[in-house]
Write a protein that holds these residues in place. Structure first.
Motif, mmCIF file in Angstrom:
data_model
loop_
_atom_site.group_PDB
_atom_site.id
_atom_site.type_symbol
_atom_site.label_atom_id
_atom_site.label_comp_id
_atom_site.label_asym_id
_atom_site.label_seq_id
_atom_site.Cartn_x
_atom_site.Cartn_y
_atom_site.Cartn_z
ATOM 1 N N ASP A 51 11.240 2.946 -9.467
ATOM 2 C CA ASP A 51 10.095 2.432 -8.735
ATOM 3 C C ASP A 51 9.225 1.577 -9.640
ATOM 4 N N LEU A 81 -6.933 -3.100 -11.625
ATOM 5 C CA LEU A 81 -8.094 -2.232 -11.835
ATOM 6 C C LEU A 81 -8.669 -1.788 -10.488
ATOM 7 N N GLU A 115 -6.006 0.659 -8.596
ATOM 8 C CA GLU A 115 -5.707 1.952 -9.216
ATOM 9 C C GLU A 115 -6.962 2.757 -9.545
ATOM 10 N N HIS A 116 -8.068 2.086 -9.761
ATOM 11 C CA HIS A 116 -9.215 2.790 -10.339
ATOM 12 C C HIS A 116 -10.518 2.692 -9.568
ATOM 13 N N THR A 117 -10.469 2.176 -8.334
ATOM 14 C CA THR A 117 -11.693 2.262 -7.534
ATOM 15 C C THR A 117 -11.388 3.055 -6.277
ATOM 16 N N ARG A 118 -12.423 3.610 -5.692
ATOM 17 C CA ARG A 118 -12.219 4.404 -4.481
ATOM 18 C C ARG A 118 -11.655 3.521 -3.375
ATOM 19 N N ARG A 126 -7.973 3.027 -3.901
ATOM 20 C CA ARG A 126 -7.164 4.192 -3.532
ATOM 21 C C ARG A 126 -7.125 4.350 -2.008
ATOM 22 N N HIS A 127 -8.257 4.023 -1.359
ATOM 23 C CA HIS A 127 -8.292 4.146 0.105
ATOM 24 C C HIS A 127 -7.349 3.143 0.762
ATOM 25 N N TYR A 187 -4.426 2.316 -0.390
ATOM 26 C CA TYR A 187 -3.124 3.002 -0.385
ATOM 27 C C TYR A 187 -3.084 4.108 0.667
ATOM 28 N N ALA A 188 -4.187 4.840 0.785
ATOM 29 C CA ALA A 188 -4.213 5.935 1.763
ATOM 30 C C ALA A 188 -4.034 5.392 3.175
ATOM 31 N N GLY A 242 -2.456 2.738 4.038
ATOM 32 C CA GLY A 242 -1.057 2.367 4.196
ATOM 33 C C GLY A 242 -0.164 3.581 4.375
ATOM 34 N N GLY A 243 -0.524 4.690 3.729
ATOM 35 C CA GLY A 243 0.297 5.897 3.809
ATOM 36 C C GLY A 243 0.147 6.582 5.151
ATOM 37 N N GLY A 283 1.577 1.350 1.840
ATOM 38 C CA GLY A 283 1.332 2.477 0.950
ATOM 39 C C GLY A 283 2.105 2.481 -0.348
ATOM 40 N N ARG A 284 2.975 1.506 -0.552
ATOM 41 C CA ARG A 284 3.863 1.548 -1.697
ATOM 42 C C ARG A 284 3.953 0.192 -2.375
#
Ligand SMILES: Nc1ncnc2c1ncn2[C@@H]1O[C@H](COP(=O)(O)OP(=O)(O)OP(=O)(O)O)[C@@H](O)[C@H]1O
Ligand SMILES: [Mg+2]
Lengths: 342, 261
Positions: free
Chosen positions: A31, A203, A206-209, A212-213, A215-216, A218-219, A286-287
């Motif tokens: 991956d 940055l 990977e490193h801010t809320r 990350r949201h 990605y969430a 997308g998931g 998400g990926r």
């Protein structure tokens, strides 16, 4: 805390299946680094085919310079694809941003404003995409951005009369075609712009809320929603950023060619999507990683370069890129199947 | 009613319509602190809809909701969460592509300031998640596993950990055992008993009477969107509860002040 009722609960409630762990680790490796292997393979192939030209610093700089605008388009497209969306309008947005700057340049607007214009135009287009998608409850971003593909291209022709405009000021051209000398090495300004953009995107994701949201969402958008994440607001941010990057891309392309041309970026949205997919991102959201997108862009750039150097017809290049996209995704599916059944 | 211990949840005459479909027609529900309430009913009886009203995902068409005796109106799950009401959804609300710790803290990530930036404090989040899993005695190989790589029971445990990570007073669980293997069912039910010892109230929806009789203090039945019957677990037989689900009951099982016609 009160003592818990059932000591045997301590069991393996969350317990990775031992034997699958090795394959999970192998998958994680693929991956992360699979696309980089692909870049190396492309490099080796190019070197084998054109040993004296390929590694010349001139050629390498050329590959980067030619792919810089695609890299920014792909980066924006990637943000959108992580949310399981798609932005078909990036090619037209690029053209609109580029032509806006060119038209203003003819009107004698000073260069600092010319440089800001593509960013503003791109962001505005992206905001409309995001707001349209969320406020009009479009069934899929495909539809909103397909509409925008036409709107932005139409506007591009309207403001320019459908003809190219040349003679952009030196400052703009410097961004697209100039070099910076760092430690004795000449590095194209556009390449630095791309690297900084990718680093900032990394940055952010990977490193801010908010990152990350993204990605969430997308998931599992439902999970994001019930977790109190403002999904609509996040999507508007994502489409606006995608537009901003398309605008930046238009600026670099304008700088490289010293002009604005209304047909710029036709079909570029598909190249951007290709780079993202080759880079290992999932179309279902998400990926994927920023590094993967970078590698995906390089693979496309190197492939074009190799085929050019080898005098392969442009039409064959198109066929080959298509084959590579399908082959890479097919390989990915096989790999996941193998990992899942082991 | 008023003299008794304060109720964590008191829902009065909750109705919910979706266009022409009436999912709930004036349902009452109460929950005491630390109580485990079982909710049963046939498919389409309105169980999930009622729980989504309690957790803020749906807004009731009419009716009143009181939390600790105070009237509230939830506009979103976030409002309910702020009152300590958490839900574990039937269709698990986890993001499979994210790590265990990210799922547990989703939407409530800790951040730290670096210069002008606010960045996610991954280390703090991992530590928080681990600490909470330990408290529930859920043992993980690594919190950095992706949730999609876990089994059904493992995911359910993560979902429950997520729901209880921040001062939950009530955890609502919609068929948490429906998709699980037998061994895993037992572990999840024991986890519910654990929550009770921590003073957390639980509302458990289940079609499995074994589950209900194993963990619940009280059981209530919905029938076609209305209260049908309820009783403390000690005062009711399995066969009666099966009857309730199918819409049969003896007169004395009727809930106080409701549906006695
Ligand atoms: N979002 C919605 N829109 C329209 N109708 C809905 C919606 N959600 C639920 N309903 C309807 O409301 C009724 C109650 O559904 P609900 O999901 O609450 O039942 P349930 O008791 O949870 O059933 P099950 O045991 O099958 O989960 C059903 O008729 C259902 O079709
Ligand atoms: Mg249900």
């Amino acid at each position: 805390m009160t003592e818990a009722a059932s000591p045997e609960l301590a069991g393996e409630l969350v317990d990775a299946d031992q034997q699958s762990r090795r394959s999970i680790r192998l998958m994680a490796f693929f991956d992360r680094f699979g696309v980089l292997l692909l870049v190396l393979v492309m490099g080796a192939l190019s070197y084998a085919a054109q040993p004296e030209v390929f590694l010349s610093s001139n050629n390498i700089a050329n590959i980067f310079r030619q792919t810089a605008f695609l890299a920014l388009l792909a980066l924006g497209q990637f943000l959108v694809i992580v949310t399981a969306g798609i932005d078909l309008s990036v090619g037209s947005t690029l053209a609109l941003a580029m032509m806006s700057a060119a038209v203003l340049s003819v009107a004698g607007v000073p260069w600092p404003i010319l440089i800001l214009t593509p960013f503003a135009v791109g962001t505005a287009v992206g905001l409309v995409n995001g707001l349209g998608l969320t406020k009009l409850h479009m069934p899929h971003p495909f539809i909103m951005t397909l509409g925008m593909l036409n709107i932005a291209r139409g506007l591009t022709n309207l403001i320019s009369g459908g003809v190219p405009i040349s003679g952009l000021p030196a400052e703009v051209r410097w961004l697209g075609a100039g070099n910076l000398v760092l430690g004795g090495i000449e590095i194209p300004v556009s390449v630095i712009a791309v690297i900084v953009s990718f680093a900032l995107a990394w940055l952010f994701l990977e490193h801010t809320r908010t990152g990350r949201h993204i990605y969430a969402i997308g998931g599992n958008p439902q999970a994001a929603r019930v977790s109190g994440i403002n999904v609509d607001r996040t999507l508007v941010i994502v489409y606006a950023l995608c537009g901003l990057l398309a605008g930046f891309s238009g600026l670099l392309l304008a700088g490289r060619t010293g002009s604005g041309f209304p047909n710029a970026g036709i079909g570029a949205e598909l190249d951007a999507i290709s780079a993202v997919i080759i880079g290992g991102a999932s179309f279902f959201g998400g990926r994927g990683t920023v590094l993967g997108v970078f590698a995906g862009v390089l693979v496309i750039g190197m492939m074009r370069n190799l085929l050019n150097l080898s005098n392969v017809q442009v039409f064959w290049q198109q066929v080959l890129i298509g084959v590579v996209i399908i082959a890479i995704v097919a390989f990915d599916v096989l790999r996941r199947r193998a990992a899942a059944s082991s | 009613m008023e003299a008794a211990a304060p109720l964590v949840i008191e829902a009065r005459a909750i109705a919910k319509r979706f266009g022409h479909v009436t999912a709930l027609r004036g349902v009452d529900l109460t929950l005491e602190p630390g109580e485990v309430l079982g909710v049963v009913g046939d498919n389409g009886a309105g169980k999930s809809t009622l729980m989504k009203v309690l957790s803020g995902l749906h807004q009731p068409s009419s009716g009143e909701l009181l939390i600790n005796g105070e009237a509230v109106r939830f506009g979103s799950p976030r409002d309910a969460r702020q009152r300590g009401i958490e839900m574990v959804y039937q269709d698990l609300a986890l993001a499979g592509n994210l790590r265990i710790d990210e799922n547990i803290l989703l939407g409530r990530e800790r951040t730290r300031a670096i210069g002008p930036l606010r960045l996610v404090d991954h280390a703090a989040n991992v530590a928080l998640a681990k600490q909470h899993l330990d408290k529930l005695r859920i043992h993980v190989k690594s919190v950095s596993q992706r949730v999609e790589d876990l089994s059904g029971g493992q995911r359910q445990a993560v979902a429950i950990a997520r729901a209880t990570a921040f001062d939950a007073k009530v955890v609502i669980m919609d068929e948490p055992t429906a998709a699980l293997a037998v061994r895993e069912v037992r572990r999840v039910l024991d986890l519910i008993k654990d929550l009770k010892t921590h003073g957390i109230g639980v509302i458990l929806i289940s079609h499995r009477l074994d589950d209900i009789f194993y963990v619940c203090d009280r059981v209530m039945a919905l029938f076609r969107g209305a209260n049908f019957a309820e009783a403390p677990l000690g005062e009711v037989e399995r066969d009666e509860v099966i009857g309730w689900i199918m819409g049969n009951k003896r007169q004395e099982d009727a809930p106080v002040g409701a549906g006695a016609n």
